[in-house]
Design an enzyme around this catalytic site. Structure first.
Site, short mmCIF file in Angstrom:
data_model
loop_
_atom_site.label_atom_id
_atom_site.label_comp_id
_atom_site.label_asym_id
_atom_site.label_seq_id
_atom_site.Cartn_x
_atom_site.Cartn_y
_atom_site.Cartn_z
N ASN A 15 6.39 -14.36 8.99
CA ASN A 15 7.30 -13.79 7.98
C ASN A 15 8.71 -13.68 8.53
O ASN A 15 9.68 -14.00 7.84
CB ASN A 15 6.80 -12.42 7.52
CG ASN A 15 5.71 -12.54 6.48
OD1 ASN A 15 5.97 -12.85 5.33
ND2 ASN A 15 4.47 -12.34 6.91
N LEU A 86 3.20 -2.82 13.85
CA LEU A 86 1.99 -2.01 13.77
C LEU A 86 2.16 -0.53 14.10
O LEU A 86 1.22 0.25 13.93
CB LEU A 86 0.90 -2.62 14.67
CG LEU A 86 0.45 -4.01 14.23
CD1 LEU A 86 -0.65 -4.53 15.14
CD2 LEU A 86 -0.02 -4.00 12.79
N HIS A 105 2.87 -5.41 2.94
CA HIS A 105 1.46 -5.13 3.19
C HIS A 105 0.62 -6.23 2.53
O HIS A 105 0.87 -6.59 1.37
CB HIS A 105 1.09 -3.75 2.61
CG HIS A 105 -0.30 -3.35 2.97
ND1 HIS A 105 -0.63 -2.86 4.22
CD2 HIS A 105 -1.46 -3.42 2.27
CE1 HIS A 105 -1.93 -2.62 4.26
NE2 HIS A 105 -2.46 -2.95 3.10
C1 GRF Z 1 1.41 -10.12 7.35
O1 GRF Z 1 0.24 -10.48 6.68
C2 GRF Z 1 1.96 -8.82 6.83
O2 GRF Z 1 1.62 -8.55 5.51
C3 GRF Z 1 1.29 -7.80 7.70
O3 GRF Z 1 1.18 -8.41 8.95
C4 GRF Z 1 1.14 -9.81 8.81
C5 GRF Z 1 2.17 -10.40 9.73
O4 GRF Z 1 2.06 -11.80 9.81
N1 GRF Z 1 2.01 -6.55 7.64
P1 GRF Z 1 3.15 -12.64 10.58
O5 GRF Z 1 3.26 -12.07 11.99
O6 GRF Z 1 4.45 -12.49 9.85
O7 GRF Z 1 2.64 -14.03 10.57
#
Ligand code: GRF
Length: 200
Positions: A15, A86, A105
């Site tokens: 992301n 986290l 989320h």
């Molecule tokens: C995503 O699925 C987000 O919704 C959650 O953690 C994940 C992170 O994925 N909070 P990435 O590290 O961005 O691939």
């Protein structure tokens, strides 16, 4: 002057990558800093490779606060984006950035949220409940996990053959498609003055 974003992430950072790439050539919105609590998190290397400054934080520094606020100040951060981060965000940070911290989320809150509901655990719970749909929620962050005001949700259909892994893939696809857009819209609504100043 631009509207500056700090992304907090603990893991892979797909992301974070999409958000950085989306705003790369934007005239008035910039991802200025990526912060992680994990030294080995791929997100740090990814951010560096894209020329974005990074910061590694430890638990003490994060919960004690002063030094982190100082860094955010130095980078003139307007908005914090949690993208797979986290740790529970402490009160001092929420007070310093009221309604200016967004989280994504990987499920349709208020279901499948709260402490311990992250990553694979979410998709396993969705699968175990036999849900026909899942989706994503983008929300403001307050002092409880996954409880702040919801800004955006969208869904995807699930079939019986979906596994936690295939659900995760569907969810990531939605996240990458919508998270940058929702951030942009949020910024355009809240920071219209700064954006106009940057463009004039
Ligand atoms: C995503 O699925 C987000 O919704 C959650 O953690 C994940 C992170 O994925 N909070 P990435 O590290 O961005 O691939």
């Amino acid at each position: 002057m631009s509207v500056n974003i700090a992304i907090f992430a603990s893991g892979r950072g797909s992301n974070a990558k999409t958000i950085i790439e989306y705003f790369q050539d934007h005239p008035s919105i910039e991802v200025s800093l990526v912060i992680s609590n994990k030294i080995q998190a791929p997100v740090l290397e990814m951010a560096r490779s894209k020329g974005v400054s990074t910061l590694l934080i430890d638990r003490q520094g994060f919960y004690n606060g002063q030094s982190l606020l100082q860094v955010l100040d130095e980078f003139q951060i307007h908005l914090i984006i949690l993208a797979g981060f986290l740790w529970l965000v402490p009160g001092y940070l929420i007070q310093a950035y009221p309604e200016r911290i967004l989280n994504i989320h990987p499920a349709l809150l208020p279901k499948y949220g709260g402490k311990g509901m992250y990553g694979r655990h979410v998709h396993e719970a969705v699968k175990a409940a036999g849900e026909r749909h899942s989706g994503i929620t983008i929300h403001l962050v307050d002092e409880e996990y996954d409880r702040g005001k919801i800004l955006f949700q969208t869904t995807c259909a699930l079939t019986e053959s979906d596994t936690p892994e295939t659900i995760a893939q569907k969810i990531h696809k939605l996240e990458h498609e919508y998270f940058p857009l929702v951030i942009q819209q949020f910024i355009e609504e809240r920071y219209s003055t700064e954006i106009e100043a940057a463009q004039s």
